[in-house]
Design a protein around this motif. Structure first.
Motif, mmCIF file in Angstrom:
data_model
loop_
_atom_site.group_PDB
_atom_site.id
_atom_site.type_symbol
_atom_site.label_atom_id
_atom_site.label_comp_id
_atom_site.label_asym_id
_atom_site.label_seq_id
_atom_site.Cartn_x
_atom_site.Cartn_y
_atom_site.Cartn_z
ATOM 1 N N SER A 106 53.619 21.123 42.766
ATOM 2 C CA SER A 106 54.331 22.421 43.114
ATOM 3 C C SER A 106 53.597 23.584 42.140
ATOM 4 C CB SER A 106 55.571 22.360 42.447
ATOM 5 O OG SER A 106 56.031 21.969 41.087
ATOM 6 N N GLY A 107 52.207 23.407 41.894
ATOM 7 C CA GLY A 107 51.666 24.283 41.279
ATOM 8 C C GLY A 107 51.610 25.670 41.965
ATOM 9 N N ALA A 108 51.722 25.648 43.202
ATOM 10 C CA ALA A 108 51.277 26.861 43.993
ATOM 11 C C ALA A 108 52.640 27.637 43.919
ATOM 12 C CB ALA A 108 51.053 26.360 45.658
ATOM 13 N N ALA A 125 42.771 29.691 47.416
ATOM 14 C CA ALA A 125 41.631 29.230 48.440
ATOM 15 C C ALA A 125 41.069 27.730 48.201
ATOM 16 C CB ALA A 125 40.323 30.231 47.908
ATOM 17 N N PRO A 126 40.867 27.142 49.307
ATOM 18 C CA PRO A 126 40.469 25.658 49.451
ATOM 19 C C PRO A 126 39.298 25.274 48.309
ATOM 20 C CG PRO A 126 40.575 26.540 51.364
ATOM 21 C CD PRO A 126 40.617 27.750 50.592
ATOM 22 N N ASP A 127 38.610 26.522 48.019
ATOM 23 C CA ASP A 127 37.586 26.089 46.852
ATOM 24 C C ASP A 127 37.970 26.339 45.512
ATOM 25 O OD1 ASP A 127 37.523 28.616 47.157
ATOM 26 O OD2 ASP A 127 35.268 29.151 47.355
ATOM 27 N N ASN A 128 39.185 26.775 45.400
ATOM 28 C CA ASN A 128 39.583 27.188 44.077
ATOM 29 C C ASN A 128 40.428 25.838 43.304
ATOM 30 O OD1 ASN A 128 39.823 28.745 41.722
ATOM 31 N ND2 ASN A 128 41.194 30.308 42.709
ATOM 32 N N TYR A 129 40.387 26.121 41.914
ATOM 33 C CA TYR A 129 40.912 25.017 41.265
ATOM 34 C C TYR A 129 42.359 24.364 41.565
ATOM 35 C CZ TYR A 129 42.819 22.420 37.037
ATOM 36 O OH TYR A 129 43.262 21.827 36.208
ATOM 37 N N LEU A 130 43.173 25.089 42.178
ATOM 38 C CA LEU A 130 44.486 24.867 42.141
ATOM 39 C C LEU A 130 44.550 23.987 43.401
ATOM 40 C CD1 LEU A 130 47.425 24.794 41.846
ATOM 41 C CD2 LEU A 130 47.783 26.890 43.202
ATOM 42 N N MET A 329 47.256 24.017 32.869
ATOM 43 C CA MET A 329 47.586 25.442 33.056
ATOM 44 C C MET A 329 46.436 26.643 32.547
ATOM 45 S SD MET A 329 50.523 27.045 34.013
ATOM 46 C CE MET A 329 51.926 25.938 33.385
ATOM 47 N N ASP A 330 45.763 26.070 31.558
ATOM 48 C CA ASP A 330 44.705 26.734 31.312
ATOM 49 C C ASP A 330 43.686 27.021 32.169
ATOM 50 O OD1 ASP A 330 45.853 27.055 28.702
ATOM 51 O OD2 ASP A 330 44.488 25.500 27.498
ATOM 52 N N ASN A 331 43.270 25.835 33.002
ATOM 53 C CA ASN A 331 42.270 25.887 34.007
ATOM 54 C C ASN A 331 42.822 26.747 35.185
ATOM 55 O OD1 ASN A 331 40.411 24.315 32.694
ATOM 56 N ND2 ASN A 331 40.953 22.324 33.654
ATOM 57 N N LEU A 332 44.119 26.828 35.488
ATOM 58 C CA LEU A 332 44.716 27.612 36.632
ATOM 59 C C LEU A 332 44.476 28.906 36.193
ATOM 60 C CD1 LEU A 332 45.994 27.795 39.256
ATOM 61 C CD2 LEU A 332 48.157 27.324 37.989
#
Length: 337
Positions: A106-108, A125-130, A329-332
């Protein structure tokens, strides 16, 4: 559940091995019909997009893959659809992701992840971390994730006026239905709402009877399409961004021809990207329609939303970190810089 997971792992291996050999020859591939379930009203923007997905998949695969759409939660609520897609009794789904198995799913919908649509486009974006992280989590559950479908920033539709709506933490004197997700529950409580987790399918009737006074988690279009006859006020908190996800059962995806896998992925990811533009347009359209229907629409200033965001990030995000991890969370947050 452990038994189901074991069966899922076995079937995954079976279908992967079978698809790698059997799917090489297009002429030998037997056409399939996929059952595609969503939670949206049949006349919503999301359902219209899903119909386009069905048509484009049929065309792109030259009829090898046909998709039958079931709207309006006709195959169950989002939790049951999620589980059935994991097991393969439903082939595809466009729903709110369930965080029971992995909170990162549910991060989005992290409250105040983005303050505008440009930031959301970057986050989704598909190439992003999330997306990469959520895709890995989905695969472990037997799901193939295609992307996040943005349906707009969510507000709160209620049958009665909210007290002190712009003051975080101040008792609002209303009970609102929330999804069983911490991304909704924790910030709603922090803003001063009393909450209930009744089934989504019971929300309309519960508002009619006064069991609850409103609901949290829907953008303007869903408030208008589903609840315009019962709500009297709509508060555009932009507390979370309604971001449903489009999945396919992993075994089913692996059983398809590689070229069809690529075509389906491209079709759905394009629709997900388009959703950001549609959401922004729909937001204003449906708030105007609500006003025309006699519903009072309350928007907040940039300063008021900034205060909401500050409160939620300081008091709610640390609690959400405990459910995922500090690293996540930090990486996001870093990926959004």
């Amino acid at each position: 559940m452990k038994f189901k997971n074991a069966v899922s792992i076995f079937l995954t291996g079976f279908f992967i091995l079978g698809s790698l050999t059997y799917a090489k020859d297009t002429g030998n591939f037997k056409p399939v019909v996929l059952k595609f379930a969503n939670q949206h009203p049949s006349d919503s923007t999301a359902s219209n997009a899903d119909r386009e997905i069905c048509e484009e998949i049929n065309k792109a695969t030259e009829g090898r893959v046909k998709v039958e759409l079931y709207t309006d939660s006709s195959l169950g609520d989002y939790t049951s659809i999620f589980e059935e897609t994991m097991m393969g009794t439903i082939d595809m789904a466009h729903i709110t992701a369930v965080e029971t198995y992995d909170p990162k799913m549910s991060g989005a919908m992290l409250p105040y992840l983005g303050s505008n649509y440009e930031e959301l486009e970057k986050a989704y974006a598909p190439d992003n971390y999330l997306f990469k992280t959520v895709s890995e989590s989905a695969k472990k559950l037997g799901l193939h994730s295609f992307g996040f479908y943005c349906e707009g920033f969510s507000g709160i539709g209620v049958t009665k006026e909210i007290k002190d709506p712009a003051i975080p933490g101040k008792e609002k004197d209303v009970i609102v239905r929330i999804p069983g997700l911490d991304n909704f529950a924790l910030p709603a409580k922090e803003l001063g709402f009393r909450t209930s987790t009744i089934a989504y399918s019971d929300t309309y009737t519960s508002m009619q009877t006064g069991t609850v006074n409103g609901w949290v988690g829907g953008p303007p279009n869903l408030n208008y399409l589903y609840f315009r006859d019962v709500i009297k006020y709509y508060y555009h908190y932009q507390m979370t961004q309604e971001a449903t996800q489009i999945f396919m059962n992993e075994n089913k995806f692996n059983s398809l021809l590689p070229e069809d896998q690529a075509a389906i992925t491209k079709i759905i990811q394009n629709k997900c990207k388009e959703s950001l533009v549609l959401a922004k347009t729909d937001e204003e359209k449906y708030m105007k329609l609500m006003e025309d229907a006699g519903i009072k629409v309350i928007k907040f200033s940039d300063e008021e939303r900034a205060n909401f965001a500050k409160t939620i990030r300081e008091k709610v995000w640390p609690k959400l970190t405990k459910h995922t991890s500090k690293k996540f969370m930090d990486n996001l947050l870093k990926s959004m810089e």
